[in-house]
Design an enzyme around this catalytic site. Structure first.
Site, PDB file in Angstrom:
ATOM      1  N   SER A 214      -0.035  -8.012  43.880  1.00  0.00           N
ATOM      2  CA  SER A 214      -0.925  -6.863  43.777  1.00  0.00           C
ATOM      3  C   SER A 214      -2.380  -7.329  43.785  1.00  0.00           C
ATOM      4  O   SER A 214      -2.828  -7.942  44.741  1.00  0.00           O
ATOM      5  CB  SER A 214      -0.588  -6.040  42.533  1.00  0.00           C
ATOM      6  OG  SER A 214      -1.211  -4.781  42.559  1.00  0.00           O
ATOM      7  N   GLU A 332       7.456   0.495  46.579  1.00  0.00           N
ATOM      8  CA  GLU A 332       6.135   0.187  46.005  1.00  0.00           C
ATOM      9  C   GLU A 332       5.522   1.367  45.241  1.00  0.00           C
ATOM     10  O   GLU A 332       5.041   1.227  44.120  1.00  0.00           O
ATOM     11  CB  GLU A 332       5.155  -0.226  47.110  1.00  0.00           C
ATOM     12  CG  GLU A 332       5.489  -1.512  47.827  1.00  0.00           C
ATOM     13  CD  GLU A 332       5.040  -2.758  47.090  1.00  0.00           C
ATOM     14  OE1 GLU A 332       4.589  -2.666  45.946  1.00  0.00           O
ATOM     15  OE2 GLU A 332       5.170  -3.849  47.691  1.00  0.00           O
ATOM     16  N   HIS A 427       6.833  -1.324  42.666  1.00  0.00           N
ATOM     17  CA  HIS A 427       5.751  -2.298  42.765  1.00  0.00           C
ATOM     18  C   HIS A 427       5.864  -3.321  41.637  1.00  0.00           C
ATOM     19  O   HIS A 427       5.924  -2.970  40.464  1.00  0.00           O
ATOM     20  CB  HIS A 427       4.424  -1.536  42.661  1.00  0.00           C
ATOM     21  CG  HIS A 427       3.198  -2.357  42.834  1.00  0.00           C
ATOM     22  ND1 HIS A 427       2.857  -2.956  44.014  1.00  0.00           N
ATOM     23  CD2 HIS A 427       2.191  -2.656  41.960  1.00  0.00           C
ATOM     24  CE1 HIS A 427       1.701  -3.583  43.881  1.00  0.00           C
ATOM     25  NE2 HIS A 427       1.287  -3.429  42.638  1.00  0.00           N
TER      26      HIS A 427
END
Length: 545
Positions: A214, A332, A427
């Site tokens: 990320s 995600e 995610h």
């Protein structure tokens, strides 16, 4: 006799004499100074080692300065402070507040195999939107990878306004006339420290892999693009990265305000008239106040640390010429639903909005994200692909063009507690498989069963990542070969098992590359969260798109 240096309160308290160390505490004599860690079975663990001076007082909003070598032995048995970050407004699957935080936070943690010699080094950069997180989170524990022969280093770096805010007053006091990017400069300073010191811990400074997820993955891309990080790493891992547009230092561009203008606005909102007033503010108060007015940190195109938009640097081949492993997760956005708009009233309205916004690209958009399926599912998939899928495939394509191997993955695994919450492959859900830390996920993280499937998948991903850090090629004994992307667009899917394939999600990359290309050509549109029904009307076909 105890020997202390003026290295900040936390640093001074950590310095002890050689005689004070317990016999079973491994002591390493590094160029930076001697440290005493802790023995953990077949591993040595060192925590809270400072890699730069504490950026407090007049050093706030300065590039990190090298720390002088210390005398005596520093106790490296406990992590340092987390960098100052805003308090969470509620709870999510990611909620894991740091036990303590402060500005004296530029530390790193090392997990190394005992008797390591010229071992590969994997540097982990935590995520958290450049607002939150810390390197000593238990989910990033490096033990499983270290038992595969890799030295794992996790780092802290400045966050929020302390790490990324630009401001005219800060630029004026800088010899290069720039400001911002302090968190990125911290990461570069940590890599320099690792280059100079890791051999003492058994690591090979010429075989360093930078990795992150990320915002940590965004940081890896910044490092690949920054001339100041040149030569400090040999490979890169990008998990769920997003190659979005960035503010430029002094002028608005691509729909983004100038970074200095953003900093001036934030200063005004927190009641600071100048840089001196900003430095006089309590760090936690300042960060919390900035969060209340929605400050969102990003790297700044300043011409020195970051010389251009990431897409431009990579298009010109200006990024680090290193092998890359990059990928994304099928779910995600299931844990990031704030990134999508409420779906339109019905399929007809959805289709009309897409046709209005995407013009000649609308048919392909609707093929990939149709109005006939559940509209929210189409929105989840479109935003996932625009941010994470497109970025991952673009990275492996770009490195392939440079003559470097690129390895692409799709993580598409779930288990009952995850899927029951509608979070299949959400995610960051790949992280505990890579690190082998499913027993140490945050409190609200869906708990995985201790099953053969989970254990096998964890072992497989840890093996692939460790071998990539070692040799630049992901290999797991007894498991399928991971095809390099350059061979018919190969990739690896991680479901319940590792399954190689070719051409992930056909058409996905081409659509979003065309969308970004047109926005770049227009010059006044960002390429980030504005996908699908919230997209601006795309410009007509542009040359080169």
């Amino acid at each position: 006799m105890r020997l202390f240096l003026r290295l900040g309160a936390c640093a001074a308290a950590a310095l002890l004499s050689f005689g004070a160390m317990a016999e079973d505490n491994p002591t390493v004599r590094a160029p930076a100074g001697s440290v005493a860690g802790r023995s953990s079975g077949d591993l040595n663990v060192f925590k809270g080692i400072p890699y730069a001076k504490p950026p407090v007082g007049p050093l706030r909003w300065k590039a990190p300065e090298a720390l002088p070598s210390w005398t005596g032995v520093r106790d490296a048995g406990a992590p340092g402070l987390a960098c100052v970050q805003p308090k969470a407004a509620g709870t999510t699957v990611y909620t894991s507040p740091p036990p303590a935080m402060g500005e004296d936070c530029l530390t790193l943690n090392i997990t190394a195999p005992k008797r390591a010699k010229s071992a590969p080094v994997l540097v982990w950069i935590h995520g958290g939107t450049l607002l939150n997180g810390y390197g000593f989170n238990e989910m990033y524990d490096g033990a499983a990878l270290a038992r595969r022969g890799v030295i794992v280093v996790s780092i802290n770096y400045r966050l929020s306004v302390l790490g990324y805010m630009a401001h005219p007053g800060l630029s004026a006091e800088n010899p290069d006339g720039i400001s911002g990017n302090y968190g990125l400069l911290d990461q570069i300073a940590a890599l320099r420290w690792i280059h100079d010191n890791i051999a003492a811990f058994g690591g090979d400074p010429a075989n360093v892999t930078v990795s992150g997820e990320s915002a940590g993955a965004l940081s890896v891309m910044y490092l690949m693009a920054s001339p100041k990080a040149k030569g400090l790493f040999a490979k890169a891992v990008v998990e769920s990265g997003y190659m979005i547009s960035m503010p430029e230092l002094k002028q608005p561009n691509h729909g983004e305000f100038a970074a200095e203008a953003i900093g001036s606005y934030i200063a005004g909102q927190v009641g600071a008239t100048d840089v001196a007033a900003l430095r006089a503010m309590d760090a936690e108060t300042l960060v919390q106040a900035a969060a209340k007015v929605n400050y969102f940190p990003l790297g700044t195109v300043d011409g020195k640390v970051l010389t251009g938009q990431l897409v431009d640097v990579f298009d010109k081949g200006g990024q680090a010429p290193v092998p890359i492993l990059a990928g994304f997760n099928s779910g995600e956005i299931r844990s990031l639903r704030w990134l999508i708009a409420p779906p339109p009233a019905d399929a007809k309205a959805y289709e009309a909005m897409i046709r209005e916004r995407y013009g000649d690209l609308a048919d392909e958009f609707l093929r990939l994200y149709p109005a006939t399926s559940t509209l929210e599912e189409s929105e989840l998939a479109a935003t996932r692909d625009a941010l994470y899928g497109w970025t991952a495939e673009r990275l492996v394509r770009d490195q392939t063009r440079l003559g470097q191997p690129g390895y692409l993955y799709l993580f598409d695994h779930g288990y009952p507690a995850m899927d029951d919450k509608g979070l299949h492959s959400f995610h960051a859900s790949e992280i505990p498989y890579v690190f082998g830390t499913m027993a140490h996920t945050p409190s609200y993280w869906p708990k995985a069963p201790d099953s053969p499937v989970e254990r096998r998948l964890t072992a497989a991903m840890s093996d692939y990542w460790a071998s990539f850090a070692r040799d630049g090629k992901p290999v797991a004994e007894g498991l399928p070969a991971w095809p390099v992307f350059g061979q018919d667009e190969g990739y690896m899917a991680f479901t319940d098992t590792a399954q190689p394939g070719h051409k992930v999600m056909p058409g996905m990359y081409a659509l979003h590359e065309a969308t970004v290309c047109r926005r770049r050509a227009a010059g006044n549109l960002p390429w980030n969260w504005n996908t699908g029904v919230v997209s601006p009307v795309l410009p007509p076909h542009a040359e080169g798109c």
